[in-house]
Design a protein around this motif. Structure first.
Motif, PDB file in Angstrom:
ATOM      1  N   GLY A   3      16.595  27.149 -86.568  1.00  0.00           N
ATOM      2  CA  GLY A   3      16.497  25.703 -86.670  1.00  0.00           C
ATOM      3  C   GLY A   3      15.053  25.236 -86.718  1.00  0.00           C
ATOM      4  N   ILE A   4      14.195  25.871 -85.924  1.00  0.00           N
ATOM      5  CA  ILE A   4      12.771  25.525 -85.937  1.00  0.00           C
ATOM      6  C   ILE A   4      12.148  25.943 -87.268  1.00  0.00           C
ATOM      7  CG2 ILE A   4      10.553  25.869 -84.795  1.00  0.00           C
ATOM      8  CD1 ILE A   4      12.534  24.266 -83.134  1.00  0.00           C
ATOM      9  N   VAL A   5      12.552  27.104 -87.777  1.00  0.00           N
ATOM     10  CA  VAL A   5      12.077  27.519 -89.107  1.00  0.00           C
ATOM     11  C   VAL A   5      12.470  26.467 -90.144  1.00  0.00           C
ATOM     12  CG1 VAL A   5      12.236  29.265 -90.910  1.00  0.00           C
ATOM     13  CG2 VAL A   5      12.154  29.973 -88.516  1.00  0.00           C
ATOM     14  N   LYS A   6      13.697  25.957 -90.050  1.00  0.00           N
ATOM     15  CA  LYS A   6      14.131  24.901 -90.983  1.00  0.00           C
ATOM     16  C   LYS A   6      13.290  23.647 -90.800  1.00  0.00           C
ATOM     17  CE  LYS A   6      17.958  21.872 -92.289  1.00  0.00           C
ATOM     18  NZ  LYS A   6      17.367  21.721 -93.642  1.00  0.00           N
ATOM     19  N   LEU A   7      12.932  23.325 -89.559  1.00  0.00           N
ATOM     20  CA  LEU A   7      12.072  22.163 -89.310  1.00  0.00           C
ATOM     21  C   LEU A   7      10.756  22.300 -90.058  1.00  0.00           C
ATOM     22  CD1 LEU A   7      11.432  20.377 -85.952  1.00  0.00           C
ATOM     23  CD2 LEU A   7       9.481  21.277 -87.219  1.00  0.00           C
TER      24      LEU A   7
ATOM     25  N   MET B  14       0.585  32.796 -89.002  1.00  0.00           N
ATOM     26  CA  MET B  14       1.810  33.598 -89.138  1.00  0.00           C
ATOM     27  C   MET B  14       2.627  33.582 -87.849  1.00  0.00           C
ATOM     28  SD  MET B  14       0.328  37.485 -89.071  1.00  0.00           S
ATOM     29  CE  MET B  14      -0.396  38.168 -87.571  1.00  0.00           C
ATOM     30  N   GLY B  15       3.927  33.370 -88.000  1.00  0.00           N
ATOM     31  CA  GLY B  15       4.826  33.336 -86.859  1.00  0.00           C
ATOM     32  C   GLY B  15       4.918  31.991 -86.178  1.00  0.00           C
ATOM     33  N   GLN B  16       4.036  31.073 -86.514  1.00  0.00           N
ATOM     34  CA  GLN B  16       4.051  29.755 -85.880  1.00  0.00           C
ATOM     35  C   GLN B  16       5.377  29.043 -86.136  1.00  0.00           C
ATOM     36  OE1 GLN B  16       0.620  27.356 -86.814  1.00  0.00           O
ATOM     37  NE2 GLN B  16       1.486  25.494 -85.912  1.00  0.00           N
ATOM     38  N   GLU B  17       5.942  29.280 -87.334  1.00  0.00           N
ATOM     39  CA  GLU B  17       7.178  28.607 -87.724  1.00  0.00           C
ATOM     40  C   GLU B  17       8.393  29.114 -86.964  1.00  0.00           C
ATOM     41  OE1 GLU B  17       7.121  32.277 -90.297  1.00  0.00           O
ATOM     42  OE2 GLU B  17       5.632  30.914 -89.416  1.00  0.00           O
ATOM     43  N   SER B  18       8.257  30.215 -86.241  1.00  0.00           N
ATOM     44  CA  SER B  18       9.378  30.747 -85.458  1.00  0.00           C
ATOM     45  C   SER B  18       9.018  30.859 -83.981  1.00  0.00           C
ATOM     46  CB  SER B  18       9.825  32.099 -86.018  1.00  0.00           C
ATOM     47  OG  SER B  18       8.743  33.011 -86.081  1.00  0.00           O
ATOM     48  N   LEU B  19       8.101  29.990 -83.543  1.00  0.00           N
ATOM     49  CA  LEU B  19       7.744  29.876 -82.123  1.00  0.00           C
ATOM     50  C   LEU B  19       7.199  31.170 -81.537  1.00  0.00           C
ATOM     51  CD1 LEU B  19      10.596  27.673 -80.570  1.00  0.00           C
ATOM     52  CD2 LEU B  19       8.275  26.974 -81.169  1.00  0.00           C
ATOM     53  N   GLU B  20       6.409  31.906 -82.322  1.00  0.00           N
ATOM     54  CA  GLU B  20       5.767  33.107 -81.798  1.00  0.00           C
ATOM     55  C   GLU B  20       4.965  32.728 -80.556  1.00  0.00           C
ATOM     56  OE1 GLU B  20       5.186  37.282 -82.104  1.00  0.00           O
ATOM     57  OE2 GLU B  20       6.354  35.981 -83.414  1.00  0.00           O
ATOM     58  N   GLY B  21       5.131  33.491 -79.477  1.00  0.00           N
ATOM     59  CA  GLY B  21       4.455  33.169 -78.222  1.00  0.00           C
ATOM     60  C   GLY B  21       3.284  34.092 -77.961  1.00  0.00           C
ATOM     61  N   GLY B  22       2.729  33.979 -76.761  1.00  0.00           N
ATOM     62  CA  GLY B  22       1.619  34.834 -76.363  1.00  0.00           C
ATOM     63  C   GLY B  22       0.342  34.526 -77.118  1.00  0.00           C
ATOM     64  N   TRP B  23      -0.408  35.590 -77.415  1.00  0.00           N
ATOM     65  CA  TRP B  23      -1.654  35.431 -78.158  1.00  0.00           C
ATOM     66  C   TRP B  23      -1.718  36.504 -79.240  1.00  0.00           C
ATOM     67  CZ3 TRP B  23      -1.317  36.729 -72.997  1.00  0.00           C
ATOM     68  CH2 TRP B  23      -1.590  38.055 -72.679  1.00  0.00           C
ATOM     69  N   PHE B  24      -2.590  36.274 -80.191  1.00  0.00           N
ATOM     70  CA  PHE B  24      -2.708  37.207 -81.309  1.00  0.00           C
ATOM     71  C   PHE B  24      -3.452  38.468 -80.887  1.00  0.00           C
ATOM     72  CE2 PHE B  24      -5.568  38.738 -84.740  1.00  0.00           C
ATOM     73  CZ  PHE B  24      -4.598  39.371 -85.496  1.00  0.00           C
ATOM     74  N   SER B  25      -2.895  39.601 -81.275  1.00  0.00           N
ATOM     75  CA  SER B  25      -3.551  40.891 -81.107  1.00  0.00           C
ATOM     76  C   SER B  25      -3.345  41.686 -82.384  1.00  0.00           C
ATOM     77  CB  SER B  25      -2.947  41.658 -79.918  1.00  0.00           C
ATOM     78  OG  SER B  25      -3.327  43.025 -79.952  1.00  0.00           O
TER      79      SER B  25
ATOM     80  N   SER C 292      12.246  14.910 -85.875  1.00  0.00           N
ATOM     81  CA  SER C 292      12.037  16.175 -85.163  1.00  0.00           C
ATOM     82  C   SER C 292      13.014  16.364 -84.011  1.00  0.00           C
ATOM     83  CB  SER C 292      10.597  16.257 -84.639  1.00  0.00           C
ATOM     84  OG  SER C 292      10.373  15.275 -83.625  1.00  0.00           O
ATOM     85  N   ASP C 293      13.739  15.290 -83.658  1.00  0.00           N
ATOM     86  CA  ASP C 293      14.685  15.358 -82.539  1.00  0.00           C
ATOM     87  C   ASP C 293      16.110  15.702 -82.992  1.00  0.00           C
ATOM     88  OD1 ASP C 293      14.986  15.233 -79.775  1.00  0.00           O
ATOM     89  OD2 ASP C 293      15.732  13.182 -79.819  1.00  0.00           O
ATOM     90  N   TRP C 294      16.264  16.062 -84.251  1.00  0.00           N
ATOM     91  CA  TRP C 294      17.597  16.344 -84.802  1.00  0.00           C
ATOM     92  C   TRP C 294      18.176  17.606 -84.169  1.00  0.00           C
ATOM     93  CZ3 TRP C 294      18.659  19.653 -89.535  1.00  0.00           C
ATOM     94  CH2 TRP C 294      20.013  19.583 -89.912  1.00  0.00           C
ATOM     95  N   LYS C 295      19.465  17.529 -83.812  1.00  0.00           N
ATOM     96  CA  LYS C 295      20.133  18.679 -83.195  1.00  0.00           C
ATOM     97  C   LYS C 295      20.203  19.881 -84.126  1.00  0.00           C
ATOM     98  CE  LYS C 295      23.255  17.385 -79.448  1.00  0.00           C
ATOM     99  NZ  LYS C 295      22.687  18.424 -78.567  1.00  0.00           N
ATOM    100  N   GLY C 296      20.144  19.649 -85.423  1.00  0.00           N
ATOM    101  CA  GLY C 296      20.173  20.763 -86.364  1.00  0.00           C
ATOM    102  C   GLY C 296      18.965  21.672 -86.231  1.00  0.00           C
ATOM    103  N   TYR C 297      17.885  21.153 -85.662  1.00  0.00           N
ATOM    104  CA  TYR C 297      16.697  21.968 -85.433  1.00  0.00           C
ATOM    105  C   TYR C 297      16.807  22.764 -84.135  1.00  0.00           C
ATOM    106  CZ  TYR C 297      14.583  19.104 -89.119  1.00  0.00           C
ATOM    107  OH  TYR C 297      14.314  18.477 -90.306  1.00  0.00           O
ATOM    108  N   ASP C 298      17.486  22.178 -83.138  1.00  0.00           N
ATOM    109  CA  ASP C 298      17.680  22.866 -81.860  1.00  0.00           C
ATOM    110  C   ASP C 298      18.778  22.149 -81.100  1.00  0.00           C
ATOM    111  OD1 ASP C 298      17.035  23.376 -78.807  1.00  0.00           O
ATOM    112  OD2 ASP C 298      15.973  24.933 -79.930  1.00  0.00           O
ATOM    113  N   GLU C 299      19.687  22.915 -80.531  1.00  0.00           N
ATOM    114  CA  GLU C 299      20.849  22.307 -79.873  1.00  0.00           C
ATOM    115  C   GLU C 299      20.473  21.507 -78.634  1.00  0.00           C
ATOM    116  OE1 GLU C 299      22.143  26.307 -77.318  1.00  0.00           O
ATOM    117  OE2 GLU C 299      23.399  25.577 -78.967  1.00  0.00           O
ATOM    118  N   THR C 300      19.274  21.724 -78.096  1.00  0.00           N
ATOM    119  CA  THR C 300      18.839  20.950 -76.930  1.00  0.00           C
ATOM    120  C   THR C 300      18.211  19.623 -77.318  1.00  0.00           C
ATOM    121  OG1 THR C 300      16.620  21.942 -76.834  1.00  0.00           O
ATOM    122  CG2 THR C 300      18.403  23.099 -75.684  1.00  0.00           C
ATOM    123  N   PHE C 301      18.002  19.401 -78.622  1.00  0.00           N
ATOM    124  CA  PHE C 301      17.442  18.131 -79.070  1.00  0.00           C
ATOM    125  C   PHE C 301      18.546  17.077 -79.097  1.00  0.00           C
ATOM    126  CE2 PHE C 301      13.814  20.262 -81.724  1.00  0.00           C
ATOM    127  CZ  PHE C 301      13.318  20.811 -80.555  1.00  0.00           C
TER     128      PHE C 301
END
Length: 607
Positions: free
Chosen positions: A478-482, A452-463, A561-570
């Motif tokens: 954009g990452i969720v769309k990826l 859970m949350g992996q699709e939206s770049l959840e950080g840290g660790w699970f608690s 995975s390098d498509w700009k639609g996923y992230d503007e820095t790609f």
């Protein structure tokens, strides 16, 4: 088990003659409990003013006691009072399906429910995509209180849109207190009341099924408790400071979680665990079970030393798996053994334990280490090849593959983006390499799973106290769309990626210098449904890079995975397709040119 009615209390209709616990029927409730060392047992509850003597149970034989109480109704609380050599013991029902609190009273449950899922079909195993979830933190609505089954229901449309077709729920079994991962079950048959109890759990399963989403339930049989554990010395008897009738009394009792390993050799305990497993599948309509840490069911220390094996633990799992396969062949039983042991998923006919599939350490550990390596030259592409091409018993789907699970993002470990970039889990490197891991997961042979949350770049660790940050689903849409695009390809929802649902895999190119690897996936249609995956695990771009392709034709890039639609820095690539040409080495071999960005995954197929 069938035990004749002893006539304890007459009823207008036949009393229940089988089953354990509190069995609600038209004219009251029948109670049955196993307590071979008790002298007398009484049932006290709201139906008799909590009288300690009004309703005495009758010994039915072999340590089983029973009584019918016409005044006992659904929703009422009760407890058993056992007269033993150790004095009067107040115990909850081992088969109680709901507890008022983890240290409170048993509750009589009406098992009737208005199910609306008769048309639901469990997804084929080769098309499953699993989303592992902790109920208490997935969608917490109020600070200081855990999330509930009802708050999960609110997010089911989101998961459906993401493409998820299986939710795996960390144990929602009644545990000590109100906050836990769930792997400390105090009352193995009871649903955690703070999550919404029996009604809430059934509502979740029902609503998920209506959306075409299956439910897999985590269950824990390697130990019980240790907190708020009424099973402990249930009827007063014990030996060697052990836990009594439900537990081993010798060296086999020891586990990393306390001296509470069930006695897998005792028939009544085997029946107890079997009844528990079948209850979830039958009464709650769940579509599969994930059995926690079975290495500690088959071996005292979870290892491979045969002197520490527990043969009756192995045979217990065989019995349960065989019965599930006979009654519900479409339901999936997942093992967490993590020893890369093909015998776990080998059939019982061949002497195996008979699980449908197993969590695969041979994938998660090497893939995570490749993603986390700080220097590109530290990545060994042969390691990736081995992780991708591992099969158990020549079946691609006898393993569940992932880069994040509850174990892999806690206990000293972190989420993949955080492991890649400890100081900033949302920087370019964290995003690029973590989604590279997702692409590898969704294109490798196996059943893919995300946490859970992996699709939206959840950080840290699970608690179990920190909820998912749902703002990230918008911040990193954009990452969720990826992830949504990868899941669509993995399930072949658009009809041009069937190869990803197939058994066959072949690594077609490996360049450890440039850190580039390509592999082919295909199904029963062979060349007609081939999918090509190309992975660049280095911080380097390539233009017009020549790669061998398995078949002639026009190959279209279905995912980049390098498509700009996923992230503007790609970085966008202008190439959307590539045509093969004959190799200089052999006219039957074909090559094609592709462009690759840094840390890039490409997926190609033909119309």
């Amino acid at each position: 088990m069938t035990i004749a009615n002893n006539g304890a209390t007459p009823s207008a209709k036949p009393l229940p003659v089988s089953g354990m616990g509190s069995i609600l029927h038209t004219d009251g409730t029948f109670f049955r409990v196993w307590a071979p060392h008790a002298k007398k047992i009484f049932v006290a509850g709201e139906f008799n003013g909590w009288s300690q003597t009004a309703n005495e149970m009758t010994l039915e034989g072999n340590g089983y006691w029973g009584i019918d109480i016409p005044t006992a109704k659904g929703g009422q609380q009760y407890k058993y009072i056992l007269q033993t050599d150790e004095g009067m013991l107040y115990r909850n029902d081992p088969y109680a399906k709901e507890i008022s609190t983890s240290y409170g009273n048993s509750v009589i449950i009406d098992t009737d429910f208005n199910w609306e899922d008769k048309d639901f079909k469990t997804p084929s195993w080769n098309e499953m995509v699993i989303y592992e979830m902790h109920i208490g933190t997935f969608n917490r609505k109020e600070k200081g209180k855990p999330g509930t089954f009802y708050s999960v229901i609110e997010k089911l449309p989101y998961l459906k849109t993401l493409g998820i077709n299986v939710i795996e729920i960390m144990p929602p079994i009644e545990f000590s207190g109100g906050v836990s991962w769930g792997y400390n079950p105090s009352h193995p048959f009871a649903i955690e009341r703070e999550y919404g109890g029996v009604e809430g759990f059934k509502q979740l399963v029902n609503e998920a099924h209506k959306l075409g989403i299956a439910i897999v339930l985590d269950i824990v049989y390697n130990h019980f408790g240790p907190g708020d554990l009424d099973l402990w010395r249930f009827d007063g008897w014990s030996e060697n400071e052990g836990g009594g009738i439900y537990f081993y009394q010798d060296w086999r009792k020891n586990t990393p979680w306390g001296d509470s390993r069930p006695d897998y050799g005792r028939p009544e305990v085997r029946q107890y665990i079997r009844d528990n497993a079948l209850m979830w599948l039958e009464e709650y309509h769940v579509d599969g079970l994930r059995t926690d840490a079975i290495a500690y069911i088959r071996n005292v220390n979870g290892g491979v030393n045969p002197l520490e094996d527990i043969p009756e633990g192995w045979s217990l799992m065989q019995w349960i798996n065989k019965e599930v396969k006979e009654k519900f062949p479409w339901k999936i039983i997942i093992a967490e053994d993590l020893k890369c042991n093909p015998w776990i998923t080998k059939s019982q006919e061949e002497g195996g334990e008979g699980f449908s599939t197993q969590w695969d350490a041979a994938f998660v550990h090497p893939v995570r280490s490749l993603l986390a390596a700080t220097q590109d030259d530290e990545r060994d592409m042969k390691q990736l090849e081995a992780a991708i091409t591992t099969y158990y018993n020549e079946d691609a789907f006898q393993r569940v593959i992932y880069t994040e699970s509850h174990d892999e993002v806690a206990n000293g470990k972190t989420r993949v983006p955080q492991e890649i970039s400890p100081d900033d889990s949302t920087n370019w490197f964290a995003k690029k390499r973590s989604v590279l891991g997702a692409a590898i997961t969704f294109t490798s042979p196996g059943i893919p799973m995300i946490f859970m949350g992996q699709e939206s770049l959840e950080g840290g660790w699970f608690s179990d106290e920190d909820p998912i940050d749902w703002a990230r689903a918008n911040d990193f849409k954009g990452i969720v769309k990826l992830y949504r695009d990868l899941i669509s390809l993995r399930t072949n929802s658009k009809g041009f990626s069937k190869g990803l649902t197939g058994q066959e895999t072949k690594v077609t190119y490996l360049n450890d210098t440039e850190k580039i690897m390509a592999w082919q996936r295909w199904s029963e249609d062979g060349a007609k449904d081939s999918v090509m995956i190309v992975i660049n695990m280095a911080d380097k771009s390539h233009q017009d890079f020549i790669l061998p392709f398995p078949e002639e034709g026009l190959w279209k890039i279905r995912f980049n995975s390098d498509w700009k639609g996923y992230d503007e820095t790609f970085t966008d690539s202008p190439i959307l397709e590539t045509e093969t040409f004959e190799s200089n080495h052999n006219e039957k071999d074909y090559n094609a040119t592709i462009h690759m960005g840094p840390y890039n995954a490409l997926i190609l197929s033909r119309d």
